[in-house]
Design a protein around this motif. Sequence first.
Motif, short mmCIF file in Angstrom:
data_model
loop_
_atom_site.label_atom_id
_atom_site.label_comp_id
_atom_site.label_asym_id
_atom_site.label_seq_id
_atom_site.Cartn_x
_atom_site.Cartn_y
_atom_site.Cartn_z
N THR A 190 5.14 -32.69 -5.15
CA THR A 190 3.80 -33.14 -5.52
C THR A 190 3.47 -34.38 -4.69
O THR A 190 4.21 -35.36 -4.70
CB THR A 190 3.74 -33.48 -7.02
N ILE A 205 -4.54 -35.21 -5.66
CA ILE A 205 -3.18 -34.82 -6.04
C ILE A 205 -2.94 -33.38 -5.61
O ILE A 205 -3.71 -32.48 -5.95
CB ILE A 205 -2.97 -34.96 -7.56
N HIS A 207 -0.11 -30.24 -5.45
CA HIS A 207 1.16 -29.69 -5.95
C HIS A 207 1.51 -28.48 -5.09
O HIS A 207 0.76 -27.51 -5.02
CB HIS A 207 1.04 -29.28 -7.42
#
Length: 256
Positions: A190, A205, A207
């Motif tokens: 991540t 963000i 992932h």
Amino acid sequence: MIRSLFIPTSVDSYYLFSQRIVAGEITLSHVRMTLVIAQAKTRTVKKVVEKVIDNNTAVPYEDRVVEALLAALKEIGPYDQYYSVLPTNAVIFKELTLPFTSLKRIKMVLPFEIEPMLPFPLVEATVDCVITHQTETESTIYIAALKNDAFAAHLELLSRATIDPRKITVDILELYALYRAIYPGVSTETDVMLYVGYHATRIGIMHRGTLVATRYVPQGLLKLAKLLETNMDHLRRFGIDDEKNTAKTSGLFNDV
């Protein structure tokens, strides 16, 4: 140019002819432009120009922005394409997974899928998306929705500055595109992207290489500078490891 009537400027990301591309953004206090020379598969940053938006409140804000845009353009010089970058806080983002992979089909169903998620009627919105992940049978997309009146106001500012944008995009999505270009492989971790401006911080963000969330924090470098200035005397006296002053030092770094 005459040649552009018969031969395309680029094929995918390969530029057949050199292009001077300007990317510009408007913040609360500044206009910022970057000139990039695109040739074949090479991109070279040639110039970065930043102009302060006059803080004279007796003059309408829009007039002051146009003045700053014109001043920045004069310093940038001639260009072939202009990309305008919208701030993250002006846009609503949603993530969605659809059971097909065709971009054409995604664009067809996108308005119907996004409508229940919007806090305003679909007819008042400009909507687009990027594909962040695909399998053989489904696509995960990240959707950006902007109110039409905000979009029109942005276009009006550009028009008054004689700018006809080739592309209008969002800062965090362009940062994500840069991330994917630098790290094209599938990440197993991540990762977090930070774009720290004068007044705000944009956070993306990822992932496993897929953009899953964005955040806008209305604090940036100016807030950080004030925090450091306020606490600098304390840091000079006691440092960051002084046991008697742990609470104050911890509070500073928590704010940062």
